[in-house]
Design a protein around this motif. Structure first.
Motif, mmCIF file in Angstrom:
data_model
loop_
_atom_site.group_PDB
_atom_site.id
_atom_site.type_symbol
_atom_site.label_atom_id
_atom_site.label_comp_id
_atom_site.label_asym_id
_atom_site.label_seq_id
_atom_site.Cartn_x
_atom_site.Cartn_y
_atom_site.Cartn_z
ATOM 1 N N ARG A 149 -59.840 19.639 -44.810
ATOM 2 C CA ARG A 149 -60.493 20.958 -44.824
ATOM 3 C C ARG A 149 -61.422 21.057 -43.617
ATOM 4 O O ARG A 149 -62.535 20.546 -43.619
ATOM 5 C CB ARG A 149 -61.278 21.152 -46.121
ATOM 6 N N LEU A 150 -60.948 21.710 -42.578
ATOM 7 C CA LEU A 150 -61.706 21.795 -41.328
ATOM 8 C C LEU A 150 -62.918 22.719 -41.440
ATOM 9 O O LEU A 150 -63.730 22.790 -40.514
ATOM 10 C CB LEU A 150 -60.785 22.269 -40.203
ATOM 11 N N GLN A 151 -63.043 23.425 -42.570
ATOM 12 C CA GLN A 151 -64.222 24.278 -42.758
ATOM 13 C C GLN A 151 -65.517 23.480 -42.749
ATOM 14 O O GLN A 151 -66.588 24.056 -42.520
ATOM 15 C CB GLN A 151 -64.107 25.049 -44.082
ATOM 16 N N VAL A 152 -65.425 22.166 -42.962
ATOM 17 C CA VAL A 152 -66.646 21.354 -42.954
ATOM 18 C C VAL A 152 -67.334 21.407 -41.600
ATOM 19 O O VAL A 152 -68.547 21.212 -41.494
ATOM 20 C CB VAL A 152 -66.348 19.884 -43.329
ATOM 21 N N PHE A 153 -66.579 21.699 -40.528
ATOM 22 C CA PHE A 153 -67.166 21.739 -39.191
ATOM 23 C C PHE A 153 -67.994 22.998 -38.951
ATOM 24 O O PHE A 153 -68.597 23.143 -37.891
ATOM 25 C CB PHE A 153 -66.074 21.612 -38.127
ATOM 26 N N ARG A 154 -67.995 23.918 -39.922
ATOM 27 C CA ARG A 154 -68.877 25.085 -39.781
ATOM 28 C C ARG A 154 -70.345 24.686 -39.893
ATOM 29 O O ARG A 154 -71.230 25.411 -39.446
ATOM 30 C CB ARG A 154 -68.535 26.117 -40.866
ATOM 31 N N ASP A 155 -70.590 23.546 -40.524
ATOM 32 C CA ASP A 155 -71.946 22.994 -40.581
ATOM 33 C C ASP A 155 -72.248 22.371 -39.221
ATOM 34 O O ASP A 155 -71.637 21.382 -38.819
ATOM 35 C CB ASP A 155 -72.015 21.933 -41.683
ATOM 36 N N ARG A 156 -73.206 22.958 -38.501
ATOM 37 C CA ARG A 156 -73.517 22.510 -37.146
ATOM 38 C C ARG A 156 -73.942 21.048 -37.104
ATOM 39 O O ARG A 156 -73.561 20.299 -36.205
ATOM 40 C CB ARG A 156 -74.622 23.401 -36.565
ATOM 41 N N ALA A 157 -74.717 20.629 -38.091
ATOM 42 C CA ALA A 157 -75.165 19.233 -38.120
ATOM 43 C C ALA A 157 -73.978 18.292 -38.312
ATOM 44 O O ALA A 157 -73.897 17.243 -37.662
ATOM 45 C CB ALA A 157 -76.184 19.034 -39.240
ATOM 46 N N PHE A 158 -73.047 18.656 -39.195
ATOM 47 C CA PHE A 158 -71.859 17.836 -39.420
ATOM 48 C C PHE A 158 -71.032 17.741 -38.141
ATOM 49 O O PHE A 158 -70.539 16.664 -37.781
ATOM 50 C CB PHE A 158 -71.021 18.427 -40.557
ATOM 51 N N ALA A 159 -70.867 18.866 -37.451
ATOM 52 C CA ALA A 159 -70.109 18.861 -36.200
ATOM 53 C C ALA A 159 -70.791 17.989 -35.153
ATOM 54 O O ALA A 159 -70.135 17.238 -34.416
ATOM 55 C CB ALA A 159 -69.952 20.286 -35.682
ATOM 56 N N ALA A 160 -72.126 18.066 -35.069
ATOM 57 C CA ALA A 160 -72.869 17.252 -34.106
ATOM 58 C C ALA A 160 -72.751 15.765 -34.445
ATOM 59 O O ALA A 160 -72.575 14.927 -33.557
ATOM 60 C CB ALA A 160 -74.341 17.675 -34.088
ATOM 61 N N ASP A 161 -72.845 15.432 -35.733
ATOM 62 C CA ASP A 161 -72.686 14.033 -36.157
ATOM 63 C C ASP A 161 -71.344 13.475 -35.686
ATOM 64 O O ASP A 161 -71.264 12.359 -35.153
ATOM 65 C CB ASP A 161 -72.757 13.930 -37.685
ATOM 66 N N ASN A 162 -70.284 14.249 -35.883
ATOM 67 C CA ASN A 162 -68.955 13.764 -35.523
ATOM 68 C C ASN A 162 -68.748 13.720 -34.010
ATOM 69 O O ASN A 162 -68.024 12.857 -33.507
ATOM 70 C CB ASN A 162 -67.881 14.631 -36.184
ATOM 71 N N ALA A 163 -69.382 14.635 -33.279
ATOM 72 C CA ALA A 163 -69.300 14.584 -31.822
ATOM 73 C C ALA A 163 -69.984 13.321 -31.291
ATOM 74 O O ALA A 163 -69.466 12.639 -30.394
ATOM 75 C CB ALA A 163 -69.943 15.834 -31.219
ATOM 76 N N VAL A 164 -71.144 12.996 -31.854
ATOM 77 C CA VAL A 164 -71.842 11.764 -31.463
ATOM 78 C C VAL A 164 -70.986 10.541 -31.795
ATOM 79 O O VAL A 164 -70.848 9.617 -30.983
ATOM 80 C CB VAL A 164 -73.213 11.673 -32.167
ATOM 81 N N LEU A 165 -70.407 10.537 -32.995
ATOM 82 C CA LEU A 165 -69.564 9.410 -33.390
ATOM 83 C C LEU A 165 -68.350 9.274 -32.471
ATOM 84 O O LEU A 165 -67.956 8.166 -32.101
ATOM 85 C CB LEU A 165 -69.094 9.590 -34.838
ATOM 86 N N PHE A 166 -67.744 10.399 -32.087
ATOM 87 C CA PHE A 166 -66.557 10.340 -31.228
ATOM 88 C C PHE A 166 -66.873 9.657 -29.903
ATOM 89 O O PHE A 166 -66.193 8.710 -29.488
ATOM 90 C CB PHE A 166 -66.023 11.745 -30.975
ATOM 91 N N PHE A 167 -67.919 10.109 -29.224
ATOM 92 C CA PHE A 167 -68.221 9.553 -27.903
ATOM 93 C C PHE A 167 -68.802 8.145 -27.997
ATOM 94 O O PHE A 167 -68.578 7.318 -27.108
ATOM 95 C CB PHE A 167 -69.166 10.481 -27.139
ATOM 96 N N ALA A 168 -69.522 7.841 -29.081
ATOM 97 C CA ALA A 168 -70.030 6.481 -29.253
ATOM 98 C C ALA A 168 -68.890 5.506 -29.529
ATOM 99 O O ALA A 168 -68.878 4.379 -29.026
ATOM 100 C CB ALA A 168 -71.049 6.440 -30.389
ATOM 101 N N MET A 169 -67.890 5.949 -30.307
ATOM 102 C CA MET A 169 -66.776 5.066 -30.645
ATOM 103 C C MET A 169 -65.821 4.863 -29.474
ATOM 104 O O MET A 169 -65.001 3.946 -29.502
ATOM 105 C CB MET A 169 -66.019 5.623 -31.848
ATOM 106 N N LEU A 170 -65.898 5.698 -28.450
ATOM 107 C CA LEU A 170 -65.139 5.431 -27.227
ATOM 108 C C LEU A 170 -65.526 4.071 -26.652
ATOM 109 O O LEU A 170 -64.721 3.407 -25.983
ATOM 110 C CB LEU A 170 -65.408 6.515 -26.179
ATOM 111 N N ALA A 171 -66.781 3.660 -26.925
ATOM 112 C CA ALA A 171 -67.283 2.391 -26.405
ATOM 113 C C ALA A 171 -67.328 1.296 -27.455
ATOM 114 O O ALA A 171 -67.076 0.124 -27.151
ATOM 115 C CB ALA A 171 -68.689 2.583 -25.825
#
Length: 532
Positions: free
Chosen positions: A244-266
């Motif tokens: 359910r991609l509607q969870v990304f409407r929560d700005r904090a949730f989207a920011a959390d996952n963006a941080v996790l994405f770029f951190a996990m690149l390393a």
């Protein structure tokens, strides 16, 4: 459940430490070895959400046991890989099935934990579940180094057998109820996300071999990204979506996952690249390489405790800002010291890089789970784990391509300075770059062999310089993660989100778990409501 899931975390890092030994015995190429690591990460990411849905359909206990069985059989077959031309294909195939087993096991195990704990104790249970299993990632390099040095690299796969047996026995003794529900399975969504992730990573990882100007390279990358966009469009319109991609409407949730994405690149790739660097450029043994990675984990472990306290007192945003900033600085300073070729002089910077990841990882993951829609722990965990593992696979692909390209260019310059003609230097350099032990297979002409022997120390330095580019890239990834952390609104979650009452909301993994069948004392809980 923790015994079962521990294997999935350990296997993200345990293979990295044995990479040079595997390459030397089986004759794998550098890119082939990267595929051995990435096949696991990629299938884990691509099938995680599908595993959660299958657990709902067939039952959590049953799917956890099936996933464990697939995982442990694949582990045994990885350890039994035969020597010869088929070795690389064999290892990649069964690493992929390992990832599939983990993708079936992990969400089912999480669902069991959510189901058997009452709401008032579920937060502490999940904190223990994620904290202990996540910390076991640190055991991977240490265990891999010890097994490789004391016995054989094949034991890094066989060690999963006793752990799996304990998990199965405990699961049977626990008498966990097997809840199953008939519901449609989002097959098109599963196909789109798996194909999109696979194609995009294939293009990124093979770019060094195919060339960045190759049509096939860009066809894979762009085609994979297009499929992922189509997956998002389809999921937003599907009656029973995989995610359910509607969870990304929560700005904090989207920011959390963006941080996790770029951190996990390393975060996961650093184990592979640091381990190979230690064993090639520093001439370290597998045990010494494991101790080299221990510097990173010391910083990680200490900062993880502080990060949790910051999360409790001030929310996730300060912890993520501090962690991404420290991580970016730590990786940059670490990269700068790689060419000193001194293991012990690098420990402060490795520890600083680890501390950066430690500060942000648990707060970002916990904050994302706490922002579950309708208390859908399983659903948002599916999203965050998919994001984390896909990012790790992308990081392996991108940094592997950079390492091969820069190593080739550096070795060409070194060999030409030793008197080899440019065309010969190019061929030999490509061979050296593909064989991270620095000793190409097969006989070489006398002048080439002499040039390689005289340039051995220079080639080790060339490999260290190539790794500098990789670690600077990791610093950049953490810098982007810092910018993403600024996007977080800074709000805090102080209580469990209420389950929405209005309307027949789409059925989700955690919505089905909101009324546990039993608590830990064995007392019956309220019966689940009727299916929508």
């Amino acid at each position: 459940m923790m015994f079962a899931v521990a294997m999935t975390f350990i296997d993200q890092t345990i293979v990295s430490i044995a990479a040079p030994s595997i390459i030397e015995e089986l004759g794998l190429s550098s890119s082939g070895m990267q595929w051995v690591v990435n096949a696991y990460l990629l299938t884990l990411a691509a099938f995680f959400a599908l595993g959660g849905r299958l657990a709902d359909i067939f039952g959590h206990r049953r799917m956890m046991l099936i996933g464990t069985l697939i995982f442990v059989v694949s582990s045994v077959l990885c350890g039994c890989v035969p020597k010869g031309d088929f070795a690389q294909t064999w290892l990649i195939i069964f690493r992929a099935t390992q990832g599939l087993g983990a993708a079936l096991m992990f969400p089912a195990a999480l669902a069991v934990v959510v189901a058997v704990f009452p709401v008032e104790r579920r937060g502490r249970a999940l904190a223990l579940f994620f904290g202990v299993t996540g910390a076991l990632t640190a055991i991977g390099p240490l265990l891999g180094g010890w097994l490789t040095g004391a016995w054989t690299w094949r034991a890094i796969f066989w060690v999963n057998v006793p752990v799996a047996l304990i998990a199965v026995v405990l699961t049977v003794l626990a008498r966990i109820p097997n809840q199953a529900r008939r519901e449609p399975l989002d097959v098109p969504g599963a196909v789109l996300v798996a194909a999109g992730m696979g194609l995009s990573v294939l293009g990124l990882q093979q770019a060094s071999a195919w060339g960045w100007s190759s049509f096939v390279t860009w066809a894979c990358i762009v085609g994979g990204l297009v499929l992922l966009v189509l997956f998002c469009v389809y999921e937003l319109r599907a009656a029973h979506p995989l995610i359910r991609l509607q969870v990304f409407r929560d700005r904090a949730f989207a920011a959390d996952n963006a941080v996790l994405f770029f951190a996990m690149l390393a975060f996961v790739p650093v184990f592979f690249f640091a381990s190979v660097y230690a064993q090639v450029s520093l001439s370290a043994s597998p045990n010494q390489a494991a101790l080299y990675l221990l510097y990173f984990f010391i910083g990680f472990a200490i900062a993880s405790q502080w990060g949790g306290r910051i999360l409790d007192k001030r929310g996730a945003r300060p912890a993520m800002k501090l962690g991404t900033l420290l991580g970016a600085v730590g990786f940059a300073l670490w990269a700068n010291k790689l060419t000193d070729l001194s293991m012990h002089d690098q420990w402060p910077y490795a520890a600083l890089a680890g501390a950066g990841i430690g500060f942000l990882l648990a707060p970002a993951s916990t904050d994302a789970v706490n922002r579950a829609i309708g208390a859908s722990y399983g659903e948002v965990t599916g999203v965050t784990q998919t994001v984390r593992n896909y990012a790790a696979a992308v990081g392996m692909a991108i940094f592997g391509t950079i390492l091969t390209h820069v190593t080739t260019n550096r070795v060409v310059e070194t060999l030409e300075s030793r008197g080899l003609p440019p065309e010969v230097s190019q061929d030999v350099a490509r061979s050296v770059a593909e064989d991270v032990t620095g000793h190409p297979d097969g006989p070489e002409p006398a002048d080439v062999s002499e040039a390689l022997r005289s340039a051995e120390d220079a080639v080790r330095m060339d490999f260290a310089e190539a790794n500098q580019w990789v670690f600077y890239g990791m610093a950049i990834a953490l810098g982007i993660a810092f910018l993403c952390s600024l996007w977080h609104p800074g709000t805090r979650v102080t209580e469990e989100p209420p389950v929405p009452d209005e309307g027949p909301a789409p059925e989700t993994t955690a919505a089905r778990h909101k009324a546990p069948v039993t608590d830990l004392a064995g007392e019956p809980g309220p019966e689940p409501g009727p299916d929508p």
